[in-house]
Scaffold this active site. Sequence first.
Site, PDB file in Angstrom:
ATOM      1  N   ARG A  15       4.000   6.214  -5.361  1.00  0.00           N
ATOM      2  CA  ARG A  15       3.903   4.822  -4.458  1.00  0.00           C
ATOM      3  C   ARG A  15       5.699   4.084  -3.541  1.00  0.00           C
ATOM      4  O   ARG A  15       5.557   3.311  -3.032  1.00  0.00           O
ATOM      5  CB  ARG A  15       2.141   4.829  -4.139  1.00  0.00           C
ATOM      6  CG  ARG A  15       3.477   3.662  -5.725  1.00  0.00           C
ATOM      7  CD  ARG A  15       1.923   2.898  -4.941  1.00  0.00           C
ATOM      8  NE  ARG A  15       0.988   2.977  -5.772  1.00  0.00           N
ATOM      9  CZ  ARG A  15      -0.735   2.249  -5.300  1.00  0.00           C
ATOM     10  NH1 ARG A  15      -0.667   1.357  -5.564  1.00  0.00           N
ATOM     11  NH2 ARG A  15      -1.651   3.110  -6.768  1.00  0.00           N
ATOM     12  N   LYS A  58      -8.272   7.586   0.108  1.00  0.00           N
ATOM     13  CA  LYS A  58      -7.896   7.972  -0.665  1.00  0.00           C
ATOM     14  C   LYS A  58      -8.869   9.065  -2.013  1.00  0.00           C
ATOM     15  O   LYS A  58      -9.089  10.123  -2.159  1.00  0.00           O
ATOM     16  CB  LYS A  58      -6.612   8.031  -1.411  1.00  0.00           C
ATOM     17  CG  LYS A  58      -5.766   7.564  -0.753  1.00  0.00           C
ATOM     18  CD  LYS A  58      -4.423   7.191  -1.094  1.00  0.00           C
ATOM     19  CE  LYS A  58      -4.289   5.993  -1.955  1.00  0.00           C
ATOM     20  NZ  LYS A  58      -4.534   4.548  -1.265  1.00  0.00           N
ATOM     21  N   ARG A  68      -0.816  -6.714  -2.585  1.00  0.00           N
ATOM     22  CA  ARG A  68      -1.142  -4.808  -1.754  1.00  0.00           C
ATOM     23  C   ARG A  68      -0.565  -4.691  -1.097  1.00  0.00           C
ATOM     24  O   ARG A  68       0.111  -3.308  -1.163  1.00  0.00           O
ATOM     25  CB  ARG A  68      -2.326  -4.148  -3.072  1.00  0.00           C
ATOM     26  CG  ARG A  68      -2.216  -4.419  -4.235  1.00  0.00           C
ATOM     27  CD  ARG A  68      -4.051  -4.662  -4.730  1.00  0.00           C
ATOM     28  NE  ARG A  68      -4.536  -3.236  -4.068  1.00  0.00           N
ATOM     29  CZ  ARG A  68      -5.562  -3.650  -4.077  1.00  0.00           C
ATOM     30  NH1 ARG A  68      -6.855  -4.317  -4.276  1.00  0.00           N
ATOM     31  NH2 ARG A  68      -6.858  -2.385  -3.810  1.00  0.00           N
ATOM     32  N   ARG A  95     -13.026  -4.678  -7.650  1.00  0.00           N
ATOM     33  CA  ARG A  95     -12.266  -5.028  -8.930  1.00  0.00           C
ATOM     34  C   ARG A  95     -11.486  -6.156  -8.938  1.00  0.00           C
ATOM     35  O   ARG A  95     -11.552  -6.199  -8.082  1.00  0.00           O
ATOM     36  CB  ARG A  95     -11.107  -3.479  -8.126  1.00  0.00           C
ATOM     37  CG  ARG A  95     -11.043  -2.713  -8.394  1.00  0.00           C
ATOM     38  CD  ARG A  95     -10.339  -1.916  -8.177  1.00  0.00           C
ATOM     39  NE  ARG A  95      -9.245  -1.564  -7.626  1.00  0.00           N
ATOM     40  CZ  ARG A  95      -8.422  -1.362  -6.962  1.00  0.00           C
ATOM     41  NH1 ARG A  95      -8.820   0.074  -6.717  1.00  0.00           N
ATOM     42  NH2 ARG A  95      -6.924  -1.027  -6.688  1.00  0.00           N
ATOM     43  N   ARG A 119     -15.668  -3.778  -1.128  1.00  0.00           N
ATOM     44  CA  ARG A 119     -15.650  -2.276  -2.073  1.00  0.00           C
ATOM     45  C   ARG A 119     -15.825  -2.787  -3.027  1.00  0.00           C
ATOM     46  O   ARG A 119     -15.628  -4.064  -3.982  1.00  0.00           O
ATOM     47  CB  ARG A 119     -14.262  -1.748  -1.605  1.00  0.00           C
ATOM     48  CG  ARG A 119     -14.095  -0.712  -2.847  1.00  0.00           C
ATOM     49  CD  ARG A 119     -13.487   0.099  -2.675  1.00  0.00           C
ATOM     50  NE  ARG A 119     -11.607  -0.386  -2.810  1.00  0.00           N
ATOM     51  CZ  ARG A 119     -11.107   0.208  -3.229  1.00  0.00           C
ATOM     52  NH1 ARG A 119     -10.233   1.005  -2.829  1.00  0.00           N
ATOM     53  NH2 ARG A 119      -9.832  -0.533  -4.169  1.00  0.00           N
TER      54      ARG A 119
END
Length: 222
Positions: A93, A17, A173, A162, A130
């Site tokens: 969400r 996204k 998540r 992160r 990531r």
Amino acid sequence: MAAGVRLVVLGKQGAGKGTQCVRLSHRYAVPHISTGDMLRAAVRNKTPLGEQAKVLMDGGSLLPDELVMSIVAERLAERDARTRGFLLDGFPRTVGQAEMLEEELGEHGLDCVINLEVPTELVMNRLVTRRVCEDCGAIYSLSQPPTQPWTCDVCGGSVIQRPDDTADAIMVRLSAYEKETRPLIDFYAERGLLETIDGSQDPDTVFSATVSVITRRKEGSA
Ligand code: ADP
């Protein structure tokens, strides 16, 4: 100038996204409104909102609907979003948030909703490898690092992992996605707004497929 657009971009964590929204926001000259980025900035700046959000975010849990809606509503009220449109990334969400957004924007508030569909095995791998720029949110990975070790190519900020890209927080998540966010696919399909795109393709292919869908939608409504 190209016409603007009013979009929600849906997809599980790591579906791409953020990557697509950066490109789309240049293409349509509209603000990329990412609740995750706004909340991370609040945490970094140690604002009262950030202090409240940090523990929930680090553990991978969602923040209360009303709280997130209030920061989105404030951003949508700014001139660029009112005149050109917006890309909503990471919001809504939950069905509760989608209902609040509908109320905020009115019945014809969105051109369409892009759902980036990616299998869970693929996103797990994307998320653990990531790395992101702390300052501008640019996205890298262990296999595509910045040119200078862990210094952002775009803004010179530090490129880090992160705090919620750990195996445990990723599981929390992804399960929140299944439980809270997946129902939005039906919510927007029922309203005739849903467009699903195969997000496992390379970013250029996903981008051109998304632009084609938006063009078709906008021509259809013209
Ligand atoms: P991801 O989608 O990869 O989990 P985001 O950057 O979109 O990451 O969001 C990071 C965290 O910020 C979420 O795990 C959650 O704690 C909080 N957050 C962001 N957007 C929302 C939202 N719309 N509703 C509730 N919490 C949110």
